[in-house]
Scaffold this motif. Structure first.
Motif, PDB file in Angstrom:
ATOM      1  N   LEU A  45      10.869 -27.059 107.852  1.00 34.59           N
ATOM      2  CA  LEU A  45       9.724 -26.301 107.326  1.00 34.59           C
ATOM      3  C   LEU A  45       9.343 -26.739 105.927  1.00 34.59           C
ATOM      4  CD1 LEU A  45      10.447 -22.636 108.433  1.00 34.59           C
ATOM      5  CD2 LEU A  45       8.889 -24.280 109.455  1.00 34.59           C
ATOM      6  N   PRO A  46       8.035 -26.612 105.600  1.00 30.69           N
ATOM      7  CA  PRO A  46       7.626 -26.891 104.219  1.00 30.69           C
ATOM      8  C   PRO A  46       8.286 -25.881 103.284  1.00 30.69           C
ATOM      9  CG  PRO A  46       5.784 -26.020 105.524  1.00 30.69           C
ATOM     10  CD  PRO A  46       6.945 -26.187 106.447  1.00 30.69           C
ATOM     11  N   PHE A  47       8.714 -26.335 102.122  1.00 31.89           N
ATOM     12  CA  PHE A  47       9.421 -25.455 101.186  1.00 31.89           C
ATOM     13  C   PHE A  47       8.474 -24.501 100.485  1.00 31.89           C
ATOM     14  CE2 PHE A  47      10.949 -24.352  96.959  1.00 31.89           C
ATOM     15  CZ  PHE A  47      12.132 -23.732  97.296  1.00 31.89           C
ATOM     16  N   ARG A  48       8.937 -23.281 100.322  1.00 30.49           N
ATOM     17  CA  ARG A  48       8.285 -22.263  99.506  1.00 30.49           C
ATOM     18  C   ARG A  48       9.371 -21.456  98.838  1.00 30.49           C
ATOM     19  NH1 ARG A  48       3.605 -18.758 102.232  1.00 30.49           N
ATOM     20  NH2 ARG A  48       3.413 -17.743 100.231  1.00 30.49           N
ATOM     21  N   ARG A  49       9.027 -20.766  97.792  1.00 34.97           N
ATOM     22  CA  ARG A  49      10.039 -20.008  97.054  1.00 34.97           C
ATOM     23  C   ARG A  49      10.636 -18.864  97.859  1.00 34.97           C
ATOM     24  NH1 ARG A  49       6.641 -19.105  91.923  1.00 34.97           N
ATOM     25  NH2 ARG A  49       6.612 -17.140  92.968  1.00 34.97           N
ATOM     26  N   ALA A  50       9.889 -18.261  98.768  1.00 39.44           N
ATOM     27  CA  ALA A  50      10.364 -17.097  99.517  1.00 39.44           C
ATOM     28  C   ALA A  50      11.304 -17.546 100.638  1.00 39.44           C
ATOM     29  CB  ALA A  50       9.188 -16.305 100.069  1.00 39.44           C
ATOM     30  N   ARG A  56      11.014 -18.136 104.867  1.00 42.98           N
ATOM     31  CA  ARG A  56      11.199 -19.438 105.525  1.00 42.98           C
ATOM     32  C   ARG A  56      12.291 -19.343 106.586  1.00 42.98           C
ATOM     33  NH1 ARG A  56       6.651 -21.992 104.729  1.00 42.98           N
ATOM     34  NH2 ARG A  56       6.153 -19.862 104.515  1.00 42.98           N
ATOM     35  N   LEU A  57      13.373 -18.674 106.273  1.00 43.29           N
ATOM     36  CA  LEU A  57      14.465 -18.510 107.244  1.00 43.29           C
ATOM     37  C   LEU A  57      13.991 -17.705 108.446  1.00 43.29           C
ATOM     38  CD1 LEU A  57      17.385 -17.817 104.760  1.00 43.29           C
ATOM     39  CD2 LEU A  57      17.242 -19.772 106.317  1.00 43.29           C
ATOM     40  N   LEU A  58      13.253 -16.642 108.192  1.00 41.42           N
ATOM     41  CA  LEU A  58      12.735 -15.821 109.286  1.00 41.42           C
ATOM     42  C   LEU A  58      11.764 -16.616 110.153  1.00 41.42           C
ATOM     43  CD1 LEU A  58      12.487 -13.156 110.776  1.00 41.42           C
ATOM     44  CD2 LEU A  58      10.754 -12.481 109.117  1.00 41.42           C
ATOM     45  N   ALA A  59      10.885 -17.384 109.537  1.00 38.19           N
ATOM     46  CA  ALA A  59       9.939 -18.207 110.294  1.00 38.19           C
ATOM     47  C   ALA A  59      10.683 -19.210 111.164  1.00 38.19           C
ATOM     48  CB  ALA A  59       8.991 -18.930 109.335  1.00 38.19           C
ATOM     49  N   ALA A  60      11.680 -19.867 110.614  1.00 31.99           N
ATOM     50  CA  ALA A  60      12.465 -20.830 111.381  1.00 31.99           C
ATOM     51  C   ALA A  60      13.170 -20.149 112.548  1.00 31.99           C
ATOM     52  CB  ALA A  60      13.488 -21.513 110.472  1.00 31.99           C
ATOM     53  N   ALA A  67       1.448 -17.988 106.607  1.00 33.16           N
ATOM     54  CA  ALA A  67       0.223 -18.677 107.035  1.00 33.16           C
ATOM     55  C   ALA A  67       0.360 -20.194 107.079  1.00 33.16           C
ATOM     56  CB  ALA A  67      -0.941 -18.282 106.126  1.00 33.16           C
ATOM     57  N   ASP A  68       1.249 -20.759 106.284  1.00 33.81           N
ATOM     58  CA  ASP A  68       1.369 -22.219 106.231  1.00 33.81           C
ATOM     59  C   ASP A  68       2.449 -22.779 107.153  1.00 33.81           C
ATOM     60  OD1 ASP A  68       3.516 -21.209 104.766  1.00 33.81           O
ATOM     61  OD2 ASP A  68       3.565 -22.939 103.435  1.00 33.81           O
ATOM     62  N   VAL A  69       2.991 -21.947 108.036  1.00 32.11           N
ATOM     63  CA  VAL A  69       4.052 -22.425 108.929  1.00 32.11           C
ATOM     64  C   VAL A  69       3.433 -22.857 110.256  1.00 32.11           C
ATOM     65  CG1 VAL A  69       6.197 -21.849 110.112  1.00 32.11           C
ATOM     66  CG2 VAL A  69       5.722 -20.873 107.845  1.00 32.11           C
ATOM     67  N   PRO A  70       3.418 -24.152 110.508  1.00 31.60           N
ATOM     68  CA  PRO A  70       2.796 -24.657 111.736  1.00 31.60           C
ATOM     69  C   PRO A  70       3.467 -24.107 112.990  1.00 31.60           C
ATOM     70  CG  PRO A  70       3.412 -26.460 110.252  1.00 31.60           C
ATOM     71  CD  PRO A  70       3.996 -25.215 109.694  1.00 31.60           C
ATOM     72  N   GLY A  71       2.649 -23.633 113.913  1.00 31.92           N
ATOM     73  CA  GLY A  71       3.144 -23.175 115.208  1.00 31.92           C
ATOM     74  C   GLY A  71       3.717 -21.776 115.236  1.00 31.92           C
ATOM     75  N   LEU A  72       3.829 -21.123 114.088  1.00 29.40           N
ATOM     76  CA  LEU A  72       4.399 -19.772 114.047  1.00 29.40           C
ATOM     77  C   LEU A  72       3.359 -18.752 114.483  1.00 29.40           C
ATOM     78  CD1 LEU A  72       6.860 -18.014 113.263  1.00 29.40           C
ATOM     79  CD2 LEU A  72       5.802 -17.777 111.002  1.00 29.40           C
ATOM     80  N   ARG A  76      18.302 -25.684 112.174  1.00 30.64           N
ATOM     81  CA  ARG A  76      17.616 -26.979 112.298  1.00 30.64           C
ATOM     82  C   ARG A  76      16.101 -26.803 112.118  1.00 30.64           C
ATOM     83  NH1 ARG A  76      20.855 -31.075 113.959  1.00 30.64           N
ATOM     84  NH2 ARG A  76      22.879 -30.491 114.812  1.00 30.64           N
ATOM     85  N   ALA A  77      15.539 -25.727 112.666  1.00 32.67           N
ATOM     86  CA  ALA A  77      14.108 -25.452 112.487  1.00 32.67           C
ATOM     87  C   ALA A  77      13.800 -25.218 111.003  1.00 32.67           C
ATOM     88  CB  ALA A  77      13.687 -24.257 113.329  1.00 32.67           C
ATOM     89  N   TYR A  78      14.694 -24.528 110.303  1.00 36.06           N
ATOM     90  CA  TYR A  78      14.518 -24.255 108.875  1.00 36.06           C
ATOM     91  C   TYR A  78      14.443 -25.555 108.076  1.00 36.06           C
ATOM     92  CZ  TYR A  78      15.603 -22.598 104.151  1.00 36.06           C
ATOM     93  OH  TYR A  78      15.591 -22.351 102.800  1.00 36.06           O
ATOM     94  N   SER A  79      15.279 -26.512 108.438  1.00 31.58           N
ATOM     95  CA  SER A  79      15.321 -27.767 107.680  1.00 31.58           C
ATOM     96  C   SER A  79      14.013 -28.549 107.777  1.00 31.58           C
ATOM     97  CB  SER A  79      16.488 -28.640 108.157  1.00 31.58           C
ATOM     98  OG  SER A  79      16.222 -29.177 109.443  1.00 31.58           O
TER      99      SER A  79
END
Length: 111
Positions: A68-73, A77-81, A99-104, A63-66
């Motif tokens: 997040l802002p999209f990026r190619r990597a 993104r999955l790890l950040a979520a 760097a662009d993941v809010p709150g991470l 749910r956290a992944y869904s």
């Protein structure tokens, strides 16, 4: 481990058992590389898993992944979520990837 990663080794050695874990996402990325002939060797990866707990990617992480802002990597993104869903810090030497993941919260232990 090369001298470049000595600060990482020092930080990991200072951690108590259970202080550090690996996301199933990070494990998948590393295992993929290992299967393709990149380090670490499969037996080194298995020894690592014997010492460091693996944290499953669950519904909360999905749910956290869904959100997040999209990026190619996608692995990043999955790890950040996953980290956001667990409220934990990501240890990385590629800070810009997150760097662009809010709150991470991220830390670079290679310095």
């Amino acid at each position: 481990m090369t001298a470049r990663y000595e600060p990482l080794r020092t930080r990991l050695t200072a951690c108590a058992p259970g202080d550090v874990a690996i996301s199933a996402i990070s494990f998948a990325e590393i295992a993929l590389g290992s299967e393709q002939g990149r380090p670490p060797l499969p037996e080194v990866l298995e020894a690592f898993l014997a010492a460091i707990p693996l944290v499953p990617f669950d519904e909360s992480a999905a749910r956290a992944y869904s959100k997040l802002p999209f990026r190619r990597a996608r692995f990043d993104r999955l790890l950040a979520a996953h980290a956001l869903s667990l409220d934990v810090v990501v240890i990385t030497n590629n800070e810009g990837d997150f760097a662009d993941v809010p709150g991470l919260r991220i830390e670079n232990w290679t310095r």
